[in-house]
Design a protein around this motif. Structure first.
Motif, PDB file in Angstrom:
ATOM      1  N   ASP A  54       0.370   0.659  11.231  1.00 41.03           N
ATOM      2  CA  ASP A  54      -0.654  -0.193   9.955  1.00 41.03           C
ATOM      3  C   ASP A  54      -0.997   0.651   8.781  1.00 41.03           C
ATOM      4  O   ASP A  54      -1.521   0.087   7.807  1.00 41.03           O
ATOM      5  N   ILE A  55      -0.290   1.786   8.550  1.00 41.15           N
ATOM      6  CA  ILE A  55      -0.376   2.479   7.285  1.00 41.15           C
ATOM      7  C   ILE A  55       0.738   2.488   6.476  1.00 41.15           C
ATOM      8  O   ILE A  55       1.801   2.610   6.816  1.00 41.15           O
ATOM      9  N   ASP A  56       0.591   2.288   5.141  1.00 39.52           N
ATOM     10  CA  ASP A  56       1.636   2.153   4.252  1.00 39.52           C
ATOM     11  C   ASP A  56       2.034   3.535   3.748  1.00 39.52           C
ATOM     12  O   ASP A  56       1.191   3.956   2.874  1.00 39.52           O
ATOM     13  N   ALA A  57       2.762   4.265   4.381  1.00 37.78           N
ATOM     14  CA  ALA A  57       2.953   5.602   4.191  1.00 37.78           C
ATOM     15  C   ALA A  57       3.656   5.899   2.562  1.00 37.78           C
ATOM     16  O   ALA A  57       3.503   6.930   2.245  1.00 37.78           O
ATOM     17  N   ASP A  58       4.007   4.757   1.946  1.00 28.80           N
ATOM     18  CA  ASP A  58       4.901   4.905   0.829  1.00 28.80           C
ATOM     19  C   ASP A  58       3.569   5.018  -0.395  1.00 28.80           C
ATOM     20  O   ASP A  58       4.039   5.463  -1.538  1.00 28.80           O
ATOM     21  N   HIS A  59       2.431   4.555   0.072  1.00 24.48           N
ATOM     22  CA  HIS A  59       1.482   4.619  -1.036  1.00 24.48           C
ATOM     23  C   HIS A  59       0.156   5.513  -0.885  1.00 24.48           C
ATOM     24  O   HIS A  59      -0.877   5.502  -1.284  1.00 24.48           O
ATOM     25  N   ILE A  60       0.466   6.470  -0.010  1.00 17.24           N
ATOM     26  CA  ILE A  60      -0.792   7.534   0.280  1.00 17.24           C
ATOM     27  C   ILE A  60      -0.720   8.357  -0.994  1.00 17.24           C
ATOM     28  O   ILE A  60      -0.104   8.674  -1.604  1.00 17.24           O
ATOM     29  N   ALA A  61      -2.281   8.494  -1.061  1.00 19.75           N
ATOM     30  CA  ALA A  61      -2.699   9.318  -2.457  1.00 19.75           C
ATOM     31  C   ALA A  61      -3.605  10.501  -2.123  1.00 19.75           C
ATOM     32  O   ALA A  61      -4.311  10.237  -1.049  1.00 19.75           O
ATOM     33  N   ALA A  62      -3.655  11.395  -2.645  1.00 16.05           N
ATOM     34  CA  ALA A  62      -4.295  12.586  -2.530  1.00 16.05           C
ATOM     35  C   ALA A  62      -5.158  13.367  -3.726  1.00 16.05           C
ATOM     36  O   ALA A  62      -4.433  13.431  -4.632  1.00 16.05           O
TER      37      ALA A  62
END
Length: 155
Positions: free
Chosen positions: A100-108
């Motif tokens: 359920d995680i959108d890995a393409d839009h992870i931000a840090a």
């Protein structure tokens, strides 16, 4: 008479590897973190005090989020250390990401010694409402709650 303890050497080795033996305080033991869900994203906060921001790396590979960081040793020369307890070395944490995680839009971001990683929930995992039509035609409309303008109709 002293009886030999076959496990003492194993315990001593484990304590050295885990950083719990005396004199091993310079090896990092953990990267404390908090993880929570807020609305349509998860937020991870990891404490990395004294870590150079350029040494922090966040990556995703095969559904695994990996956070690494390096805290360099002090470079003071010609000093007499009275105590040296601050951790130095490499930190690493790995977390398994669900589907359920959108890995393409992870931000840090990294600010004041705290790494914040925002993990958005994928659109396919967000709750959605399916309307049931009335009448002779069998028609189903799926309405995505995040954007009402995108309606999909199937017959």
């Amino acid at each position: 008479m002293l009886h030999p303890d076959p496990f003492r050497d194993i315990d001593r080795l484990a304590a050295q590897l885990l950083g719990t033996s005396p004199g091993s305080a310079r090896a990092p033991l953990a990267m404390p973190m908090d993880l929570y869900r807020s609305g349509d994203h998860y937020v991870l906060h990891a404490d990395l005090p004294g870590v150079d921001p350029d040494s922090v790396d966040v990556s995703v590979d095969g559904g695994i989020l990996t956070v690494t960081a390096q805290r360099s040793e002090r470079t003071e020369h010609d000093v007499q250390w009275l105590s040296s307890e601050r951790f130095t070395g490499a930190y690493m944490r790995r977390l398994s990401l669900g589907a359920d995680i959108d890995a393409d839009h992870i931000a840090a971001t990294y600010q004041n010694g705290v790494l914040t990683v925002t993990l958005p929930v994928a659109a396919r995992a967000k709750p959605r409402r399916i309307e049931i039509s009335h009448g002779a035609r069998e028609e189903t409309k799926v309405i995505e709650p995040s954007d009402a303008s995108e309606q999909h109709t199937t017959t």
